[in-house]
Design an enzyme around this catalytic site. Sequence first.
Site, PDB file in Angstrom:
ATOM      1  N   ASP A  25     -99.512 -74.231 -36.296  1.00  0.00           N
ATOM      2  CA  ASP A  25    -100.272 -73.220 -35.616  1.00  0.00           C
ATOM      3  C   ASP A  25    -101.573 -73.532 -35.167  1.00  0.00           C
ATOM      4  O   ASP A  25    -102.411 -72.858 -34.928  1.00  0.00           O
ATOM      5  CB  ASP A  25    -100.243 -71.851 -36.148  1.00  0.00           C
ATOM      6  CG  ASP A  25     -98.879 -71.096 -36.397  1.00  0.00           C
ATOM      7  OD1 ASP A  25     -97.965 -71.817 -35.992  1.00  0.00           O
ATOM      8  OD2 ASP A  25     -98.835 -69.935 -37.043  1.00  0.00           O
ATOM      9  N   LYS A 130     -92.555 -69.745 -32.999  1.00  0.00           N
ATOM     10  CA  LYS A 130     -91.759 -68.840 -34.028  1.00  0.00           C
ATOM     11  C   LYS A 130     -92.551 -67.320 -33.761  1.00  0.00           C
ATOM     12  O   LYS A 130     -93.857 -67.456 -33.393  1.00  0.00           O
ATOM     13  CB  LYS A 130     -92.602 -69.460 -35.419  1.00  0.00           C
ATOM     14  CG  LYS A 130     -93.807 -69.630 -35.593  1.00  0.00           C
ATOM     15  CD  LYS A 130     -94.206 -70.099 -36.903  1.00  0.00           C
ATOM     16  CE  LYS A 130     -95.624 -70.371 -37.599  1.00  0.00           C
ATOM     17  NZ  LYS A 130     -96.483 -69.003 -37.307  1.00  0.00           N
ATOM     18  N   CYS A 163    -100.220 -68.063 -42.287  1.00  0.00           N
ATOM     19  CA  CYS A 163     -98.975 -69.009 -41.820  1.00  0.00           C
ATOM     20  C   CYS A 163     -98.663 -70.164 -42.544  1.00  0.00           C
ATOM     21  O   CYS A 163     -97.600 -70.506 -42.809  1.00  0.00           O
ATOM     22  CB  CYS A 163     -99.070 -69.207 -40.278  1.00  0.00           C
ATOM     23  SG  CYS A 163     -98.967 -67.851 -39.166  1.00  0.00           S
TER      24      CYS A 163
HETATM   25  N1  TIU Z   1    -101.137 -68.732 -37.877  1.00  0.00           N
HETATM   26  C1  TIU Z   1    -101.576 -67.917 -38.740  1.00  0.00           C
HETATM   27  O1  TIU Z   1    -101.957 -68.026 -39.663  1.00  0.00           O
HETATM   28  N2  TIU Z   1    -101.281 -66.603 -38.204  1.00  0.00           N
HETATM   29  C2  TIU Z   1    -102.208 -65.697 -38.211  1.00  0.00           C
HETATM   30  O2  TIU Z   1    -102.119 -64.534 -37.878  1.00  0.00           O
HETATM   31  N3  TIU Z   1    -103.276 -65.800 -39.124  1.00  0.00           N
HETATM   32  C3  TIU Z   1    -104.269 -65.099 -39.714  1.00  0.00           C
HETATM   33  O3  TIU Z   1    -105.186 -65.446 -40.486  1.00  0.00           O
HETATM   34  N4  TIU Z   1    -104.593 -64.022 -38.903  1.00  0.00           N
END
Ligand code: TIU
Length: 229
Positions: A25, A130, A163
């Site tokens: 991500d 995802k 994530c």
């Molecule tokens: N990629 C990921 O970690 N999504 C989140 O929503 N992370 C947060 O820390 N909010």
Amino acid sequence: MTVTIDAEPAAVSLDPARSALLVIDMQRDFLEPGGFGESLGNNVAKLRAAIAPCARLMQAMRAVGVPVLHTREGHRPGLEDVHPEKQARCAPGRKIGDSGPMGRILVRGEAGHDFIAELYPLPGESVIDKPGKGAFYATDLDLLLRSAGIEHLIICGVTTEVCVHTTVREANDRGYRVLVPGDCCASYFDEFHRVGLAMISAQGGIFGAVTTANAIIDAFGGRQNGDDA
Ligand code: TIU
């Protein structure tokens, strides 16, 4: 053939032919102002620390032929794949699908959903879209990895305790050997980053092991004198 990497709680052996780097991500929605991360009240600048180590690790893995896979968290434009519980945890007026400076928040195809320029995938590298926090949930990641004979995963990205952690746990449950370069991960919360990494390597390595980008690069023979420390 295996390479041995210094790690906590103990050194880890990886077979390069059965290894992949999974980058979680590294999207504008999390790392740049005006996206999903900021909509949740976070200081997105805190995530930038992971970019340079990640870039070096990606480059080194490509150089030795270890596949690099990339995930993106996001949803269909019609939001059919957003369940009400996920929406309920967003800020009013800044929910998934609402318009923001980088387009509709956390929606596939919008500017914010794209990868940051510094860590853009190369043509031919796998991208996994995802809908959840974990990269195995409702995706074909496990199929891609097993089809390629991958059993050892280096997992990095953002955020450490959300994530990355969810994916590390999912991978561990599925029998993958997991190694996390901590400096290639980042969180909006210093303490969560530190404790998130500690939770992986505690109890003898309950979910995997924790190392650094340089330890991996050195073990794979990719760092030359004069490269970044
Ligand atoms: N990629 C990921 O970690 N999504 C989140 O929503 N992370 C947060 O820390 N909010």
